[in-house]
Design an enzyme around this catalytic site. Structure first.
Site, mmCIF file in Angstrom:
data_model
loop_
_atom_site.group_PDB
_atom_site.id
_atom_site.type_symbol
_atom_site.label_atom_id
_atom_site.label_comp_id
_atom_site.label_asym_id
_atom_site.label_seq_id
_atom_site.Cartn_x
_atom_site.Cartn_y
_atom_site.Cartn_z
ATOM 1 N N ASP A 43 -65.882 58.015 77.390
ATOM 2 C CA ASP A 43 -64.717 57.132 77.575
ATOM 3 C C ASP A 43 -64.771 55.948 76.600
ATOM 4 O O ASP A 43 -63.853 55.129 76.552
ATOM 5 C CB ASP A 43 -64.568 56.677 79.032
ATOM 6 N N GLU A 181 -78.844 53.469 79.104
ATOM 7 C CA GLU A 181 -78.215 52.658 78.047
ATOM 8 C C GLU A 181 -78.755 51.226 78.016
ATOM 9 O O GLU A 181 -78.914 50.582 79.061
ATOM 10 C CB GLU A 181 -76.689 52.640 78.270
HETATM 11 O O1 KIV Z 1 -68.684 56.621 76.559
HETATM 12 C C1 KIV Z 1 -69.657 56.914 75.850
HETATM 13 O O2 KIV Z 1 -69.532 57.203 74.661
HETATM 14 C C2 KIV Z 1 -70.977 56.890 76.464
HETATM 15 C C3 KIV Z 1 -72.168 57.002 75.569
HETATM 16 C C4 KIV Z 1 -72.267 55.869 74.654
HETATM 17 C C5 KIV Z 1 -73.420 57.261 76.292
HETATM 18 O O3 KIV Z 1 -71.086 56.790 77.643
#
Ligand code: KIV
Length: 263
Positions: A43, A181
């Site tokens: 997202d 993260e």
């Molecule tokens: O939305 C995203 O791209 C993510 C990644 C950065 C892990 O959740």
């Protein structure tokens, strides 16, 4: 046409090193599919492609449209789709309806949800209903306010405990992998000692079996900067040079020439 079979979750679970990338569109997905074990329709496409202030503005329809494009353009990688903010946290039945809609309408392999113990009952319900789920803990973009600067997770004692606990409860719930993260690497390394399923780091630790970055960030197409981000090229600069040349050639009459025109 020979269609290759996508990598399975079981094969991914056995891999020592797992390459993950985000993909939102056909041109990027086609290239990334040659190198990635997992492609995440993240997202993050909200801020990256649409200029939204936060991932919270992304809705189910947008995720489904991009996931369809990515599934259609790939044949090797496992495709994981982010469940948008507000679509999985509040009721397990709603979480299932939305996850099923994502999987059935796109042909993707799994969904990803942000959070640990606070959403564990909904995660367990999805897994019981045979939806493959990837977890996501540490710094959670969907929990951040608009334009808020991300803080490194795991500095406070309560956060250290939560990382440990969330990894354990997620692993026992049956998720097949967990993204961690922007979290202190010391805290992650300690917590990983008891974890067997793959963890995918983004600003976490090189002890995670997998790593993920937003593809547009690592290509230098965005202005995003963080300690964990390595820019492997500077595509913005290359596009700038090419478009400057295009503009110059139109103005000088150099383009199009006879090789670009029909007789
Ligand atoms: O939305 C995203 O791209 C993510 C990644 C950065 C892990 O959740």
């Amino acid at each position: 046409m020979i269609l290759k079979k996508r990598i399975s979750i079981n094969k991914i679970k056995k891999k020592k090193k797992i390459v993950c990338l985000t993909a939102y569109t056909k041109p990027i997905a086609e290239i990334a599919d040659k190198f990635a074990d997992i492609l995440l329709v993240g997202d993050s496409l909200g801020p990256v492609l649409y200029g939204f202030d936060s991932t919270r503005e992304v809705d189910l329809k947008l995720m489904i449209n991009h996931a369809k494009a990515v599934v259609r353009s790939t044949q090797n990688s496992l495709i994981v789709v982010d469940m948008p903010y507000g679509t999985y946290e509040f009721s397990r039945e709603k979480a299932y309806d939305n996850a099923k809609q994502i999987i059935d309408s796109t042909g993707a392999d799994a969904v990803k949800v942000e959070g640990g113990i606070e959403i564990i009952n909904n995660i367990k319900f999805l897994i019981k209903k045979r939806i493959n789920v990837m977890g996501h803990i540490g710094m959670l973009p969907q929990k951040m306010g608009k334009m808020e600067t991300p803080k490194i997770y795991g500095k406070k004692d309560s956060e250290k405990k939560k990382i440990n606990y969330d990894l354990q409860v997620l692993e026992s719930s049956g998720v097949f992998a967990i993204v961690i993260e922007a979290t202190s690497s010391k805290v992650v390394d300690e917590a990983l000692k008891n974890i067997k399923i793959p963890t995918i780091g983004i600003g976490a630790s090189n002890k995670c079996r997998g790593q993920i970055l937003v593809t547009e960030d690592l290509l230098g197409l965005t202005t995003f900067n963080a300690k964990f981000l390595k820019k492997f090229t500077n595509l913005s600069k290359k596009i700038n040079t090419a478009l400057k040349k295009y503009s110059k050639e139109i103005k000088s009459g150099q383009f199009p020439d006879k090789t670009n025109m029909y007789k």
